[in-house]
Design an enzyme around this catalytic site. Structure first.
Site, PDB file in Angstrom:
ATOM      1  CB  SER A   1      -0.902   0.007   1.239  1.00 56.06           C
ATOM      2  OG  SER A   1      -1.530   1.267   1.385  1.00 56.06           O
TER       3      SER A   1
ATOM      4  CE1 TYR B   1      -7.007   3.628  -1.584  1.00 59.27           C
ATOM      5  CE2 TYR B   1      -5.393   3.475   0.181  1.00 59.27           C
ATOM      6  CZ  TYR B   1      -6.571   3.061  -0.415  1.00 59.27           C
ATOM      7  OH  TYR B   1      -7.307   2.081   0.177  1.00 59.27           O
TER       8      TYR B   1
ATOM      9  CB  THR C   1      -7.331   1.077  -4.410  1.00 58.13           C
ATOM     10  OG1 THR C   1      -6.357   0.050  -4.190  1.00 58.13           O
ATOM     11  CG2 THR C   1      -8.575   0.742  -3.618  1.00 58.13           C
TER      12      THR C   1
ATOM     13  CE  LYS D   1      -7.079  -4.402  -2.807  1.00 57.28           C
ATOM     14  NZ  LYS D   1      -7.853  -3.569  -1.913  1.00 57.28           N
TER      15      LYS D   1
ATOM     16  CG  HIS E   1     -11.151  -1.283   0.608  1.00 52.76           C
ATOM     17  ND1 HIS E   1     -10.642  -0.489  -0.382  1.00 52.76           N
ATOM     18  CD2 HIS E   1     -10.377  -1.065   1.701  1.00 52.76           C
ATOM     19  CE1 HIS E   1      -9.606   0.192   0.097  1.00 52.76           C
ATOM     20  NE2 HIS E   1      -9.423  -0.151   1.351  1.00 52.76           N
TER      21      HIS E   1
END
Ligand code: FNR
Length: 361
Positions: free
Chosen positions: A112, A135, A161, A214, A238
């Site tokens: 992440s 992100y 994502t 995702k 998620h």
């Protein structure tokens, strides 16, 4: 791995129990909680629990192969460690510790962008098959900078994502006034909210690296992803942490598999905690299965060795499942091994572990 954890953790529920004991209440709830009523979270388990197996017998399963390849890289089991923001909440060293476990065991790691110690330090921590999840917290230059850094540091693909246009209401965290480290520092949420298919097109035009989306949860978006040249469609809600009252991901998978029609590889995650879950996902057409909470539980139980042990136990369960299904390799799995069946357990965060006796889980 030959560590004393083999003796200490003989089942996955023993790992969950140790994780619970090691985590402060706020961290535990951040880990296991979902959005609002937690209906989506429960439906992930419900969808898995609503599939029974149709085993075949009298087939030679004396040599079982649980390995696979993904994006040209070998994997010991068909599993990727899902991206976890603030993973340092669960173990010292955060993403670097997960990387060491992934490398030792032989699964992929998706890192992440919102965790410590950052993509460069994680890349030097271990020689892992690594993927980078971003992100979008800035403009095109922000994206391009992160993609370049990820590629330079050996990440094999970049993942956007797309189920997080807005941050959800996670009532366990709100009730505990739990604020995770990255949420305080994070700015630029407007960029993620403004994402559209135009940015997907721009990404594909600007970069050569494989792109993963995702958070795909419909056939329509899976088809759009393929039309935009996306390399990997990652079916996910998620872990029930974003939109409440969504479908369980194993229920979403068949329509996505049909829509993709072989044009992209498929990852799925959501509620996967047992070897049988992994086998069901593959039988329904996934190429790779993501584990989020299981990853964190292993880390919280005993750091990198704890995660390695969790993966060993998952592998053991996959082997037993394949052998008893009469299947000697993952590529032979298909929907003929599955049958709809009523679940026998009310689903919740730890319902996959009936021997576990946790107060209020
Ligand atoms: C997540 N997830 C997640 N997803 C993502 O794309 N970026 C992120 O930073 C995070 N952060 C995160 C933190 C924590 C604590 C959890 C539990 C999950 C979602 C994660 O990648 C994955 O989709 C789900 O966890 C899968 O469901 P299970 O396996 O946890 O049931």
């Amino acid at each position: 791995m030959g560590s004393n954890l083999e003796e200490r953790f003989q089942t996955l529920h023993e790992i969950v129990r140790a994780a619970r004991a090691n985590l402060a209440p706020g961290a535990w709830d951040y880990l296991v909680g979902g959005a609002e009523t937690e209906t989506t979270l429960k439906r992930n388990r419900l969808a898995l629990d609503s599939l029974a197996f149709r085993p075949r017998v009298l087939r030679d399963v004396s040599r079982l192969d649980c390995t696979t390849t993904f994006l040209g890289r070998p994997l010991r089991i068909p599993v990727v460690l899902a991206p976890i923001g603030s993973i340092e909440t669960f173990t010292e060293g955060g993403g670097a510790t997960a990387a060491r476990a992934a490398a030792e065991f032989g699964v992929a790691q998706m890192l992440s962008s919102v965790c410590a110690p950052g993509l460069e330090a994680v890349a030097t921590a271990a020689d892992t098959f690594r993927l980078f999840q971003l992100y979008v917290r800035g403009d095109d230059a922000f994206v391009d900078d992160h993609v370049r850094r990820a590629v330079d540091h050996g990440y094999a693909a970049v993942c956007l994502t797309v189920d997080t246009a807005v941050y959800s209401r996670r009532e366990r965290d709100l009730a505990r006034r739990f604020v995770k480290p990255w949420r305080v520092r994070a700015t630029g949420h407007d960029f993620q909210a403004a994402l559209s298919w135009d940015q997907v097109k721009r990404f594909k035009d600007a970069h050569d690296v494989p792109l993963i989306l995702k958070g795909i949860a419909t056939a329509e978006d899976a088809a759009l992803a393929c039309a935009h040249g996306v390399d990997v469609v990652y079916v996910s809600n998620h872990g029930g942490r974003q939109l409440d009252h969504g479908r369980g991901t194993l229920d979403v998978l068949p329509e996505v598999v049909a829509a993709v029609a072989g044009r992209a590889r498929i990852i799925v995650d959501g509620g996967v905690l047992r070897g049988t879950d992994v086998v069901k996902a593959l039988a329904r057409g996934a190429d790779l299965v993501g584990v989020g909470r299981l990853e964190c539980l292993g880390l919280a139980a005993a750091g990198a060795p704890g995660l390695v042990r969790a993966l060993e136990l998952l592998e053991a369960e996959i082997r037993v499942c394949l052998g008893l299904l009469g299947v000697d390799r993952l590529g032979a799995l298909d929907t003929s091994y599955l049958h709809a069946a009523p679940p026998v357990t009310p689903p919740h965060a730890t319902s996959a572990f009936p021997l576990l006796d946790l107060d209020g889980y």
